[in-house]
Design a protein around this motif. Structure first.
Motif, PDB file in Angstrom:
ATOM      1  N   ALA A  40       0.773  -1.134   0.184  1.00 59.18           N
ATOM      2  CA  ALA A  40       0.298  -0.146  -0.286  1.00 59.18           C
ATOM      3  C   ALA A  40       0.764   1.473   0.054  1.00 59.18           C
ATOM      4  O   ALA A  40       0.812   2.472  -0.947  1.00 59.18           O
ATOM      5  CB  ALA A  40      -0.971   0.229   1.213  1.00 59.18           C
ATOM      6  N   ALA A  41       2.072   1.226   0.880  1.00 55.96           N
ATOM      7  CA  ALA A  41       2.523   2.406   0.705  1.00 55.96           C
ATOM      8  C   ALA A  41       3.523   2.790  -0.315  1.00 55.96           C
ATOM      9  O   ALA A  41       3.907   3.831  -0.886  1.00 55.96           O
ATOM     10  CB  ALA A  41       3.444   2.337   1.682  1.00 55.96           C
ATOM     11  N   TYR A  42       4.588   1.296  -0.741  1.00 59.53           N
ATOM     12  CA  TYR A  42       4.407   1.702  -2.151  1.00 59.53           C
ATOM     13  C   TYR A  42       3.679   1.945  -3.551  1.00 59.53           C
ATOM     14  O   TYR A  42       4.110   2.699  -4.094  1.00 59.53           O
ATOM     15  CB  TYR A  42       4.979   0.309  -2.837  1.00 59.53           C
ATOM     16  CG  TYR A  42       5.467  -0.407  -4.376  1.00 59.53           C
ATOM     17  CD1 TYR A  42       6.634   1.002  -4.738  1.00 59.53           C
ATOM     18  CD2 TYR A  42       4.580  -0.983  -4.761  1.00 59.53           C
ATOM     19  CE1 TYR A  42       6.797   0.697  -5.779  1.00 59.53           C
ATOM     20  CE2 TYR A  42       5.022  -0.239  -6.484  1.00 59.53           C
ATOM     21  CZ  TYR A  42       6.171   0.080  -7.323  1.00 59.53           C
ATOM     22  OH  TYR A  42       6.723  -0.409  -8.254  1.00 59.53           O
ATOM     23  N   PHE A  43       2.488   1.144  -3.784  1.00 60.17           N
ATOM     24  CA  PHE A  43       1.704   2.141  -4.317  1.00 60.17           C
ATOM     25  C   PHE A  43       1.366   3.720  -4.346  1.00 60.17           C
ATOM     26  O   PHE A  43       0.897   3.543  -5.392  1.00 60.17           O
ATOM     27  CB  PHE A  43       0.621   0.852  -4.194  1.00 60.17           C
ATOM     28  CG  PHE A  43      -0.441   1.546  -5.496  1.00 60.17           C
ATOM     29  CD1 PHE A  43      -1.291   1.925  -6.451  1.00 60.17           C
ATOM     30  CD2 PHE A  43      -2.718   1.454  -5.322  1.00 60.17           C
ATOM     31  CE1 PHE A  43      -0.914   2.205  -7.836  1.00 60.17           C
ATOM     32  CE2 PHE A  43      -3.226   1.727  -5.907  1.00 60.17           C
ATOM     33  CZ  PHE A  43      -2.524   1.646  -6.775  1.00 60.17           C
ATOM     34  N   ALA A  44       1.211   3.994  -3.216  1.00 64.88           N
ATOM     35  CA  ALA A  44       0.805   5.627  -2.718  1.00 64.88           C
ATOM     36  C   ALA A  44       1.922   6.328  -3.647  1.00 64.88           C
ATOM     37  O   ALA A  44       1.921   7.704  -4.134  1.00 64.88           O
ATOM     38  CB  ALA A  44       0.995   5.701  -1.553  1.00 64.88           C
ATOM     39  N   THR A  45       3.406   5.505  -2.999  1.00 67.84           N
ATOM     40  CA  THR A  45       4.167   6.825  -4.278  1.00 67.84           C
ATOM     41  C   THR A  45       3.611   6.079  -5.001  1.00 67.84           C
ATOM     42  O   THR A  45       4.697   7.609  -6.527  1.00 67.84           O
ATOM     43  CB  THR A  45       5.705   6.007  -3.738  1.00 67.84           C
ATOM     44  OG1 THR A  45       5.890   4.479  -4.087  1.00 67.84           O
ATOM     45  CG2 THR A  45       5.950   5.878  -2.762  1.00 67.84           C
ATOM     46  N   ARG A  46       3.532   5.102  -6.676  1.00 65.01           N
ATOM     47  CA  ARG A  46       3.460   5.043  -8.308  1.00 65.01           C
ATOM     48  C   ARG A  46       2.411   6.296  -8.015  1.00 65.01           C
ATOM     49  O   ARG A  46       2.686   6.861  -9.401  1.00 65.01           O
ATOM     50  CB  ARG A  46       3.725   3.940  -8.077  1.00 65.01           C
ATOM     51  CG  ARG A  46       4.091   1.989  -7.825  1.00 65.01           C
ATOM     52  CD  ARG A  46       5.523   3.087  -8.578  1.00 65.01           C
ATOM     53  NE  ARG A  46       5.200   2.736 -10.318  1.00 65.01           N
ATOM     54  CZ  ARG A  46       4.249   1.955 -10.824  1.00 65.01           C
ATOM     55  NH1 ARG A  46       4.465   0.938 -10.785  1.00 65.01           N
ATOM     56  NH2 ARG A  46       3.814   2.406 -11.786  1.00 65.01           N
ATOM     57  N   LEU A  47       1.696   6.518  -7.587  1.00 64.97           N
ATOM     58  CA  LEU A  47       0.885   6.937  -8.136  1.00 64.97           C
ATOM     59  C   LEU A  47       0.734   9.198  -7.467  1.00 64.97           C
ATOM     60  O   LEU A  47       0.300   9.508  -7.762  1.00 64.97           O
ATOM     61  CB  LEU A  47      -0.576   7.133  -6.878  1.00 64.97           C
ATOM     62  CG  LEU A  47      -1.842   5.733  -6.768  1.00 64.97           C
ATOM     63  CD1 LEU A  47      -2.566   5.449  -5.781  1.00 64.97           C
ATOM     64  CD2 LEU A  47      -2.521   5.311  -8.226  1.00 64.97           C
ATOM     65  N   GLU A  48       2.163   9.040  -7.391  1.00 67.80           N
ATOM     66  CA  GLU A  48       2.483  10.284  -7.138  1.00 67.80           C
ATOM     67  C   GLU A  48       3.936  10.223  -8.022  1.00 67.80           C
ATOM     68  O   GLU A  48       4.462  10.829  -8.110  1.00 67.80           O
ATOM     69  CB  GLU A  48       2.931  10.610  -5.528  1.00 67.80           C
ATOM     70  CG  GLU A  48       1.809  11.009  -5.199  1.00 67.80           C
ATOM     71  CD  GLU A  48       1.466  11.645  -3.703  1.00 67.80           C
ATOM     72  OE1 GLU A  48       2.433  12.220  -3.055  1.00 67.80           O
ATOM     73  OE2 GLU A  48       0.315  12.054  -2.654  1.00 67.80           O
ATOM     74  N   GLY A  49       4.027   9.287  -9.342  1.00 67.86           N
ATOM     75  CA  GLY A  49       4.956   9.274 -10.283  1.00 67.86           C
ATOM     76  C   GLY A  49       6.633   7.851  -9.632  1.00 67.86           C
ATOM     77  O   GLY A  49       7.217   8.846 -10.495  1.00 67.86           O
ATOM     78  N   ALA A  50       6.212   8.010  -8.795  1.00 63.56           N
ATOM     79  CA  ALA A  50       7.628   6.783  -8.410  1.00 63.56           C
ATOM     80  C   ALA A  50       7.581   6.170 -10.184  1.00 63.56           C
ATOM     81  O   ALA A  50       6.894   5.698 -10.265  1.00 63.56           O
ATOM     82  CB  ALA A  50       7.582   6.228  -6.971  1.00 63.56           C
ATOM     83  N   LYS A  51       8.503   5.835 -10.091  1.00 63.36           N
ATOM     84  CA  LYS A  51       9.237   4.478 -10.873  1.00 63.36           C
ATOM     85  C   LYS A  51       8.777   3.240 -10.403  1.00 63.36           C
ATOM     86  O   LYS A  51       8.582   2.839  -8.773  1.00 63.36           O
ATOM     87  CB  LYS A  51      10.665   4.983 -11.288  1.00 63.36           C
ATOM     88  CG  LYS A  51      10.781   5.457 -11.694  1.00 63.36           C
ATOM     89  CD  LYS A  51      12.502   5.480 -11.892  1.00 63.36           C
ATOM     90  CE  LYS A  51      12.693   6.955 -12.861  1.00 63.36           C
ATOM     91  NZ  LYS A  51      14.685   6.712 -12.886  1.00 63.36           N
ATOM     92  N   SER A  52       8.321   2.256 -11.354  1.00 66.93           N
ATOM     93  CA  SER A  52       7.977   0.941 -10.995  1.00 66.93           C
ATOM     94  C   SER A  52       9.515   0.247  -9.780  1.00 66.93           C
ATOM     95  O   SER A  52      10.839   0.717 -10.432  1.00 66.93           O
ATOM     96  CB  SER A  52       8.111  -0.210 -11.908  1.00 66.93           C
ATOM     97  OG  SER A  52       7.554  -1.585 -11.519  1.00 66.93           O
ATOM     98  N   TYR A  53       9.365  -0.346  -8.808  1.00 66.29           N
ATOM     99  CA  TYR A  53      10.374  -1.490  -8.689  1.00 66.29           C
ATOM    100  C   TYR A  53      11.677  -1.887  -8.986  1.00 66.29           C
ATOM    101  O   TYR A  53      11.058  -2.428  -9.955  1.00 66.29           O
ATOM    102  CB  TYR A  53       9.848  -1.505  -6.903  1.00 66.29           C
ATOM    103  CG  TYR A  53       9.017  -2.788  -7.170  1.00 66.29           C
ATOM    104  CD1 TYR A  53      10.239  -3.713  -7.149  1.00 66.29           C
ATOM    105  CD2 TYR A  53       8.234  -2.909  -7.051  1.00 66.29           C
ATOM    106  CE1 TYR A  53       8.677  -5.085  -7.483  1.00 66.29           C
ATOM    107  CE2 TYR A  53       7.050  -4.196  -6.348  1.00 66.29           C
ATOM    108  CZ  TYR A  53       7.410  -4.597  -7.524  1.00 66.29           C
ATOM    109  OH  TYR A  53       6.792  -6.658  -7.229  1.00 66.29           O
ATOM    110  N   VAL A  54      13.175  -2.443  -8.578  1.00 69.73           N
ATOM    111  CA  VAL A  54      14.104  -2.850  -9.195  1.00 69.73           C
ATOM    112  C   VAL A  54      13.605  -4.133  -8.506  1.00 69.73           C
ATOM    113  O   VAL A  54      14.038  -4.332  -7.551  1.00 69.73           O
ATOM    114  CB  VAL A  54      15.063  -2.296  -8.909  1.00 69.73           C
ATOM    115  CG1 VAL A  54      16.414  -3.235  -9.823  1.00 69.73           C
ATOM    116  CG2 VAL A  54      15.305  -1.174 -10.246  1.00 69.73           C
TER     117      VAL A  54
END
Length: 389
Positions: A310-324
């Motif tokens: 959930a925390a990671y998805f929140a960063t994605r919704l704000e423009g973060a890249k997909s994780y490595v």
């Protein structure tokens, strides 16, 4: 989706003792006890009788409570299952549609929009699937069940209060199996304490009003300790020779100290905050720095894999890249994890219930054994660890 409902960690010990002595036995007798307690607390007899008139034990609720195997999945599998391009696209569209509401939330509560969008997506698919369990039946069933009565018994009386206010129907109000209601899934007690009329119609309608649901969720996160304007999770790259024993939520240091050890952000800069190095699948998988706000997520849900996703998805919704994703060692299945937990218990570690889930206690025990055995102490269980144990 929620493993343990909101505010579980805040239940008073007195409630725990009371609930533990009043669970189980005849279901009808248990309901009579609830009615007596409600009347003793000042609710009118006629209101109490009307509220409990049609309550029934729900076997489907108990089955759902016992069937949460999804939380045994490792982070990469779990996050790929929950996060899709469609969910990201819909989330960005919702952010535009309710932009003024998110602006108010950020002003009033300091909670970033991506955080609430992620909960909205995961809990109910942006309101599309809010659950069809009768809420009162679920709450009373789980209160009667002696597994976690201290969590649910107070919610029955909170629902009664909502009923008196005209905001709850014993026969028509529905939601998740654990008694949560509405688009971001809040329990009755949470609605009473944190509900906000976001659309200005004079009512708090979490099932039908996105504005009410989002504002209420923002208010709740603030009350749980959310720190305004601060990040919660940031993906990083880590050197191969890092001291892995310093990773995990049990350890933290300033982000600048992590930087001196070779930890680098994949995007942006490192803030001047305390941070824990999170390795959901060990040193060969994704890596994140978790900041103080990350810990607030555990008041919403106790599952490590859910919270991290959930925390990671929140960063994605704000423009973060997909994780490595990297190339982590294979994850244990449920039976392998149970075997590991039994071995860890035999070595004197407290891993909680042997449930096949790699939770916080199991991770901490794995890391301690890795240190003892001279293995890379990244808290990710491997076949090598099992063999040495």
């Amino acid at each position: 989706m929620r493993l343990i409902p909101l505010l579980a960690a805040l239940v008073l010990s007195a409630h725990t003792a009371t609930a533990a002595t009043q669970c189980g036995g005849s279901f009808n007798g248990f309901v009579k006890g609830l009615k007596r307690e409600a009347i003793a607390n000042g609710h009118s007899k006629s209101t109490v009788n009307a509220f409990f008139a049609n309550v029934k034990k729900d076997p489907k609720t108990l089955k759902a409570d016992r069937s949460q195997g999804v939380f045994q999945m490792p982070f990469i599998d779990f996050s790929r299952r929950l996060i899709s391009k469609n969910r990201i696209d819909v989330g960005k569209s919702k952010a535009k549609t309710y932009s003024s509401t998110f602006d108010r939330i950020e002003r009033n509560y300091g909670v970033s929009r991506g955080v609430l969008l992620a909960f909205w997506a995961f809990e109910t698919d942006y309101g599309a699937f809010q659950g069809d369990f009768n809420t009162l039946n679920s709450l009373v069933t789980l209160s009667h069940d002696c597994r976690r009565p201290e969590l649910f018994r107070p919610q029955v009386f909170a629902a009664l209060e909502l009923y008196e206010n005209g905001d709850f129907s014993p026969t028509k109000t529905t939601g998740a199996w654990a008694g949560e209601i509405g688009m971001v899934q809040m329990l009755p007690k949470d609605i009473l304490e944190n509900g906000v009329d976001g659309d200005g119609d004079g009512k708090v309608r979490l099932k039908t009003s996105p504005q009410d649901a989002l504002m209420s969720g923002g208010n709740m996160l603030k009350q749980l300790g959310w720190r305004a304007g601060e990040p919660w999770l940031q993906e990083v790259s880590v050197p191969k020779n890092l001291d892995w024993s310093k990773s995990g939520l049990n350890h933290s240091m300033k982000a600048s100290e992590w930087a001196r050890m070779g930890v680098k952000p994949r995007q942006g800069k490192l803030p001047n905050l305390q941070a824990s190095l999170l390795l959901p699948q060990g040193r060969k998988g994704p890596a994140f720095l978790a900041y103080p706000n990350f810990r607030v997520y555990f008041e919403w849900n106790k599952s490590f894999v859910y919270v991290t996703t959930a925390a990671y998805f929140a960063t994605r919704l704000e423009g973060a890249k997909s994780y490595v994703a990297g190339n982590p060692d294979p994850a244990f299945n449920g039976n392998q994890m149970k075997s590991l937990q039994k071995k860890l218990k035999a070595h004197g570690h407290d891993v909680g219930k042997v449930d096949g889930i790699l939770g916080a206690k199991t991770r901490a025990a794995v890391q301690k054994e890795q240190i003892r055995l001279g293995l890379p102490a990244d808290a990710w269980p491997t076949a090598q660890l099992m063999n040495k144990l």
